[in-house]
Design a protein around this motif. Structure first.
Motif, PDB file in Angstrom:
ATOM      1  N   ILE A  91       0.832  -1.214   0.000  1.00 40.69           N
ATOM      2  CA  ILE A  91       0.000   0.000   0.000  1.00 40.69           C
ATOM      3  C   ILE A  91       0.862   1.257   0.000  1.00 40.69           C
ATOM      4  CG2 ILE A  91      -1.762   1.284   1.280  1.00 40.69           C
ATOM      5  CD1 ILE A  91      -2.625  -1.427   2.487  1.00 40.69           C
ATOM      6  N   GLN A  92       0.439   2.226  -0.848  1.00 36.20           N
ATOM      7  CA  GLN A  92       1.201   3.457  -0.991  1.00 36.20           C
ATOM      8  C   GLN A  92       0.356   4.677  -0.640  1.00 36.20           C
ATOM      9  OE1 GLN A  92       2.957   3.800  -4.880  1.00 36.20           O
ATOM     10  NE2 GLN A  92       3.893   1.770  -4.820  1.00 36.20           N
ATOM     11  N   LEU A  93       1.050   5.699  -0.201  1.00 36.74           N
ATOM     12  CA  LEU A  93       0.465   7.021   0.005  1.00 36.74           C
ATOM     13  C   LEU A  93       1.434   8.018  -0.609  1.00 36.74           C
ATOM     14  CD1 LEU A  93      -1.731   8.808   1.313  1.00 36.74           C
ATOM     15  CD2 LEU A  93      -0.316   8.856   3.383  1.00 36.74           C
ATOM     16  N   ALA A  94       0.921   8.899  -1.468  1.00 37.81           N
ATOM     17  CA  ALA A  94       1.763   9.862  -2.177  1.00 37.81           C
ATOM     18  C   ALA A  94       2.849   9.153  -2.974  1.00 37.81           C
ATOM     19  CB  ALA A  94       2.380  10.860  -1.203  1.00 37.81           C
ATOM     20  N   GLY A  95       2.498   7.999  -3.551  1.00 39.79           N
ATOM     21  CA  GLY A  95       3.449   7.268  -4.372  1.00 39.79           C
ATOM     22  C   GLY A  95       4.550   6.585  -3.586  1.00 39.79           C
TER      23      GLY A  95
END
Length: 206
Positions: A91-95
């Protein structure tokens, strides 16, 4: 003692399974399992110090700070160079994978335990630890690109990456060696050696 043997078994077997599995048609499954592998190794490393609040607070601070540095780096190219993350780290946030900070904790705390009790000045130890971090990254980079952890613009690893790794690691260790007591941790050497052999072996098979 049973727990100790279980942890050592997991360290050895999980790295060995990864080496073998990533060479088979089931490669996708072992790539999918990568986040769980990182969490398991970090859990084993930190487990003996679960009652040390300062130690755990430092681990949390490192995870958050390095995730933020990676997020800035991947979105600007200013710290490590121009790169993008694949899907293997989850899982990613802001790439930026949420687990990348945990991976920094895993590597930095394993090295911290190996060097933390050396009598040298903290800044000398920080420089040595940062150099070990960069040496490990040299082994990680080709494997990371081959198995969709991350990729570099035009497929070329810039020198900026290693300079960025060293500088971030130096500042990180300079703080850790001042703030955290790194008592003996029997799993640190096992994990670090297993990681080095893992990436060295996979890199030689590419």
């Amino acid at each position: 003692m049973k727990q100790h043997h279980l942890f050592l078994f997991l360290i050895i077997s999980m790295h060995l399974a990864g080496i073998i599995g990533l060479q088979t048609s089931w490669q996708w499954l072992f790539q999918w399992f990568t986040p769980f592998h990182i969490l398991a190794m970090a859990g084993i490393l930190l487990w003996p110090h679960r009652a040390d609040r300062r130690y755990l607070a430092a681990a949390g601070a490192v995870a958050l700070a390095t995730w933020l540095i990676e997020a800035i780096g991947v979105n600007t190219g200013l710290i490590f160079g121009a790169y993008t993350y694949g899907h293997t780290l989850g899982i990613q946030l802001a790439g930026t994978p949420l687990l990348i900070g945990v991976n920094w904790v895993l590597l930095s705390f394993a090295i911290g335990h190996l060097l933390g009790n050396f009598p040298e000045h903290p800044l000398v130890k920080a420089a040595l630890a940062a150099t070990l971090m960069v040496g490990t990254d040299v082994l990680i980079e080709p494997v990371a690109m081959a198995f969709d952890l991350w990729d570099w613009q035009d497929g070329n690893i810039p020198h900026q990456n290693y300079l960025g790794w060293w500088m971030v690691s130096f500042v990180l260790f300079a703080g850790l060696f001042q703030w955290v007591r790194f008592p003996r941790n029997v799993y640190a050497a096992w994990i670090l050696i297993a990681q080095i052999l893992f990436f060295l072996t996979l890199g030689s098979l590419l």
